[in-house]
Design an enzyme around this catalytic site. Structure first.
Site, PDB file in Angstrom:
ATOM      1  N   GLU A  79       3.372  40.091  -9.549  1.00  0.00           N
ATOM      2  CA  GLU A  79       2.041  39.706 -10.018  1.00  0.00           C
ATOM      3  C   GLU A  79       1.239  40.957 -10.367  1.00  0.00           C
ATOM      4  OE1 GLU A  79      -0.485  36.718  -7.833  1.00  0.00           O
ATOM      5  OE2 GLU A  79      -1.693  38.524  -7.479  1.00  0.00           O
TER       6      GLU A  79
ATOM      7  N   ARG B  56       0.819  -1.215   0.000  1.00  0.00           N
ATOM      8  CA  ARG B  56       0.000   0.000   0.000  1.00  0.00           C
ATOM      9  C   ARG B  56       0.854   1.267   0.000  1.00  0.00           C
ATOM     10  NH1 ARG B  56      -3.000   1.937  -2.687  1.00  0.00           N
ATOM     11  NH2 ARG B  56      -3.951  -0.122  -2.663  1.00  0.00           N
TER      12      ARG B  56
ATOM     13  N   LYS C 130       3.392  39.304  -4.726  1.00  0.00           N
ATOM     14  CA  LYS C 130       1.996  39.051  -5.051  1.00  0.00           C
ATOM     15  C   LYS C 130       1.117  40.207  -4.579  1.00  0.00           C
ATOM     16  CE  LYS C 130       0.483  34.808  -4.940  1.00  0.00           C
ATOM     17  NZ  LYS C 130       0.406  34.548  -6.392  1.00  0.00           N
TER      18      LYS C 130
ATOM     19  N   LYS D 138       1.700  24.971  -4.546  1.00  0.00           N
ATOM     20  CA  LYS D 138       0.477  24.364  -4.008  1.00  0.00           C
ATOM     21  C   LYS D 138       0.658  22.845  -3.998  1.00  0.00           C
ATOM     22  CE  LYS D 138      -2.364  28.206  -5.635  1.00  0.00           C
ATOM     23  NZ  LYS D 138      -3.424  28.654  -6.556  1.00  0.00           N
TER      24      LYS D 138
ATOM     25  N   ASP E 159      -2.070  37.452 -13.798  1.00  0.00           N
ATOM     26  CA  ASP E 159      -2.990  36.631 -13.024  1.00  0.00           C
ATOM     27  C   ASP E 159      -4.445  36.822 -13.447  1.00  0.00           C
ATOM     28  OD1 ASP E 159      -3.431  34.740 -10.924  1.00  0.00           O
ATOM     29  OD2 ASP E 159      -4.237  36.371  -9.704  1.00  0.00           O
TER      30      ASP E 159
END
Length: 284
Positions: A200, A103, A170, A138, A221
């Site tokens: 960004e 597994r 950002k 992410k 973006d």
């Protein structure tokens, strides 16, 4: 495609932790009770659906950390497209070790092959255009290195690995800094000579404000295809252009056609479905 493997010293702690999680406090009660200690088995790792393989080194480690005598023969290595029903590798040796590690080996192999498969699908969608498909931060906590490896196995490329290998300004950084100019100026004052700066922007007006400050890259973006096309023309090669924001397999080609250099996609690592791979017993 040349795919450099990750060093075993990076992989072993991940696999060891996963095995220990599975062993719990008493080990593999089922296998120890049901399978004779001296029984040997031959099994095969089989693709139950078409896709791209990634994670065989981790799967191999899972078996060998239980018993070094387990023999894993890889037939279709990482980065290779497989058809439904194809045998990816054969695994033979002490049956207890194979079943105990099964597994954990499959968890890594199915997950990473799913990322590679998803990446390959987007790479295929933009074929004929110059844009590269890249992943983001992410990622699953603790698995960033192997998930980004899986993106490479699928023909994609990697964005930054962490907060420490590039400056990416950002929207919230811009808001706290009081605007694009002070954010970029402070970043440049604090950056080392090898550190690139990306900013960004959400609008063409923000892009127009950022360009005279000479960022190395601009993150466009959530822009429409038409806005992306205009942005690429405005940049005119003065910075790397990166499109991002809800880009799918179906929309990637149109985004790539705008002329952007990079298309970054978070779901490649945070939401790609697994590739179904099974371990099947073969009678000796």
């Amino acid at each position: 495609m040349h795919l450099s493997p990750l060093p075993a010293i990076m992989l072993e702690p991940l696999v060891r932790a996963a095995l220990l999680e599975d062993f719990g406090r008493a080990g593999d009660l089922t296998t120890d009770a049901v399978v004779p200690k001296d029984h040997h088995a031959t099994t095969v790792l089989t693709a139950r659906q078409a896709g791209t393989v990634a994670g065989l080194d981790l799967a191999t480690l899972a078996f060998r950390l239980i018993d070094q005598s387990v023999d894993v023969k890889v037939h279709l290595p990482d980065g290779i497209a497989v058809a439904q029903g194809e045998i990816i590798a054969s695994v033979s040796g002490p049956a207890r070790a194979i079943l105990t590690a099964e597994r954990t080996a499959l968890n890594f192999l199915c997950h990473l092959s799913g990322i590679a498969t998803a990446t390959a699908s987007v790479v295929a969608a933009v074929r004929g255009h110059a844009a590269k498909i890249v992943c983001t931060r992410k990622t699953t906590p603790g698995l960033r290195a192997v998930e980004k490896y899986a993106v490479r196995a699928g023909g994609g490329a990697n964005h930054r690995f962490g907060l420490d290998d590039a400056i990416l300004i950002k929207d919230n950084h811009i808001a706290v800094a009081g605007g694009i100019r002070p954010a970029i100026e402070r970043a440049r004052a604090g950056a080392g000579h090898l550190v690139k700066i990306e900013v960004e922007v959400d609008t063409l007006a923000q892009l127009e404000e950022a360009l005279p400050l000479a960022p190395d890259a601009v993150l466009l973006d959530n822009m429409s295809v038409d806005a992306l096309r205009q942005a690429v023309a405005m940049v005119a090669g003065r910075a790397i252009t990166e499109a991002s924001g809800r880009i799918t397999v179906n929309t990637a080609s149109a985004v790539a056609a705008t002329g952007v250099d990079l298309i970054s996609i978070g779901w490649l690592t945070h939401s790609a479905p697994i590739l179904d791979i099974g371990l099947d017993y073969r009678e000796l």
